[in-house]
Design an enzyme around this catalytic site. Structure first.
Site, PDB file in Angstrom:
ATOM      1  N   PHE A 203       0.801  -1.218   0.000  1.00  0.00           N
ATOM      2  CA  PHE A 203       0.000   0.000   0.000  1.00  0.00           C
ATOM      3  C   PHE A 203       0.842   1.279   0.000  1.00  0.00           C
ATOM      4  O   PHE A 203       0.506   2.241   0.681  1.00  0.00           O
ATOM      5  CB  PHE A 203      -0.987   0.000   1.182  1.00  0.00           C
ATOM      6  N   HIS A 204       1.920   1.272  -0.803  1.00  0.00           N
ATOM      7  CA  HIS A 204       2.803   2.435  -0.880  1.00  0.00           C
ATOM      8  C   HIS A 204       2.960   2.949  -2.314  1.00  0.00           C
ATOM      9  O   HIS A 204       4.078   3.233  -2.753  1.00  0.00           O
ATOM     10  CB  HIS A 204       4.186   2.083  -0.315  1.00  0.00           C
ATOM     11  N   PRO A 205       1.895   3.098  -3.094  1.00  0.00           N
ATOM     12  CA  PRO A 205       2.055   3.567  -4.474  1.00  0.00           C
ATOM     13  C   PRO A 205       2.594   4.993  -4.509  1.00  0.00           C
ATOM     14  O   PRO A 205       2.228   5.829  -3.674  1.00  0.00           O
ATOM     15  CB  PRO A 205       0.634   3.485  -5.043  1.00  0.00           C
TER      16      PRO A 205
END
Length: 533
Positions: free
Chosen positions: A473-475
């Site tokens: 969840f680190h785009p």
């Protein structure tokens, strides 16, 4: 039609900081527009409640990536915050700045003002670290950060000792002088409640008369006249409204929504826009390109000693955990599930860590789709050792699939699309097993459940990596500096328009991206104010 000085699109990690800093002097009128609603929800504020938000459409965009060959053809679930605070209101609250060399890379790429010394000053100014100020940490700023040294599960000590037995040093502060090592994670938690960007920055700022916050309003395009952004169009309920800015429009929708909105506004790949019947205002193939994300995997173990599974699975355990939480802010509900972690290198030749560790005194072997079962774990004592890559070389893209602004964009992650990323993950999962074989942890493990002791050959380990990995969840990097915006975060080819969020990262940092996103908001506000009349 509203008219204001600054319009901020998106009340996420960066947008909340911008709203606070741009309104602080009282000189400027600021309008903050957020597609989601209020963050005043029980499971938003209870730290471990984020498991309930993983598939909750009331606070979550619930994106799905395209089928990914690198993940064995699966469509990965991409939760993103659709609520005041954005993803800082639904994340796991781990506070990591990244490696100092990451920011030195930013500056070396030609992004003046974004080197380590400059970003360190911003971090220290915005932080109020429970551990106190030093040459690295800040104190007295608006963002309280828990040192997370009390109330940890007893297995955390065994995990740290096992990691030390492999040669990893103990590290009391991953945000200090050195990142490498193993220890506990600092958290954005204050007084047993999530300390999101909304709580730390936006809520205090909302008392000011010069800040207006509009929720339940999705911006559909930037209004551009004569080469300048003059406002935005947005939908709220059945109404289509406009707001105009005397100063600037700042996009803070994150790595998915910011490039999406630029493309909807005619700024992006010309062939894509023309194929969808949209006018090409500024042709830039880099808008939505360079999507970078960390990929992670867990190894799961059945334990001989109790874990949080026994506390959180039975109904009476849930009642007891609730009593502990409401009576004094204690127990597992008052924390993230990631009590400990660390950073390591898969090769001593590397100049900085390339892998991040996560320790959870908890396990679940239920399928990925459905409710994320943090509050309903396995019916036996279980533990998870996880890791994610820090500096992947795989690149994806964000592209709108329709001129309809309410349709989700197409997310192509391209996870593990380079041999480099697979090779280092293979080395990394072998290191996880190396940790699990060390005392005292080894004596507490009954058996490895995932991937299981039969999975030993390299080709089988790689198949498991592809089958069970997914986004952490680190785009980021989809409107990166030097390609879409300049070092002052101004969109190339349009006056009065900036992007200020994780999408502008020139390259991804090593670690969780919430802290860097808030830092970008802090520094972005400084740049905007310095240019304001």
């Amino acid at each position: 039609m509203d008219e204001t000085d600054f319009i901020i699109v998106g009340a996420g990690s960066a947008g909340c900081v911008l709203a606070d800093r741009l309104s602080a002097s009282g000189r400027y009128k600021v309008l903050l527009i957020e597609a989601g609603g209020t963050d005043r929800r029980f499971f938003v504020h209870m730290p471990l409640g984020y498991g309930k938000l993983y598939f909750d459409p009331s606070v979550n965009w619930l994106y799905k990536a395209e089928p990914d060959p690198g993940l064995a053809g699966q469509r990965d679930h991409w939760p993103r915050g659709k609520v005041l605070g954005g993803s800082s209101s639904i994340n796991a609250m781990v506070y990591i700045r990244g490696n100092r060399k990451d920011y030195e890379d930013w500056a070396a790429a030609g992004n003046s003002g974004w080197g380590w010394d400059e970003v360190l000053a911003a971090y220290r100014a915005m932080e109020d670290n429970e551990a106190g100020a030093d040459a690295w940490r800040g104190a007295g700023g608006p963002l309280f950060i828990s040192a997370n040294r009390r109330g940890l599960h007893p297995l955390v000590g065994d995990y740290i000792a096992a990691c030390q037995a492999t040669g990893l040093p103990y590290n009391a502060d991953f945000n200090g002088e050195n990142q490498e090592g193993v220890g506990g994670y600092q958290m954005t938690i204050r007084s047993a409640r999530r300390n999101s960007a909304a709580r730390a920055f936006l809520r205090p700022a909302m008392r000011r008369g010069n800040l207006k916050v509009v929720t339940g309003a999705q911006v559909t395009r930037v209004l551009i006249e004569g080469g300048r952004a003059v406002g935005v169009e947005y939908r709220r309920g059945n109404a289509v409204l406009q707001a105009r800015a005397r100063g600037e429009v700042i996009l803070s929708g994150g790595a998915i929504n910011s490039p999406q909105l630029l493309q909807l506004s005619g700024i992006g790949p010309g062939d894509l826009l023309q194929s969808l019947g949209l006018p090409v205002v500024v042709e830039n193939d880099q808008v939505g390109a360079n999507l970078t994300d960390h990929q992670g995997i867990n190894y799961t173990y059945r334990m001989k000693v109790p874990t949080y599974n026994q506390e959180l699975r039975p109904w009476w355990g849930k009642v007891l955990a609730g009593l502990k939480y409401f009576a004094g802010g204690h127990g597992p509900l008052a924390k993230s599930i990631n009590h400990g972690g660390g950073f390591f290198r898969t090769s001593p030749e590397l100049d900085r860590p390339n892998m991040q560790l996560y320790f959870q005194a908890f396990s679940t072997l239920l399928p990925r789709d459905g409710e994320r079962p943090i509050l309903n774990p396995d019916p036996f004592p279980g533990m998870s050792l996880g890791l994610s890559n820090c500096r992947p070389t795989s690149r994806g893209e964000i592209r709108i699939a329709s001129p309809d602004p309410l349709q989700h964009p197409k997310i192509t992650a391209n996870a593990f699309s380079t041999e480099h990323d697979i090779e280092e993950m293979l080395l990394a999962v072998k290191y996880l097993r190396h940790i699990a074989r060390q005392a005292p942890l080894a004596g507490l493990i009954a058996e490895e459940l995932r991937p299981g002791p039969a999975v030993v050959a390299d080709e089988d380990l790689v198949a498991d990596i592809r089958a069970r990995s997914g986004t952490v969840f680190h785009p980021s990097c989809t409107c990166r500096m030097g390609a879409v915006v300049d070092a002052r975060l101004k969109v190339r080819g349009v006056e009065g328009l900036r992007v200020c969020d994780a999408s502008v990262f020139p390259s991804i940092i090593a670690g969780n991206t919430n802290a860097p996103s808030m830092m970008v908001g802090w520094k972005g506000a400084e740049l905007i104010l310095s240019d304001a009349p």
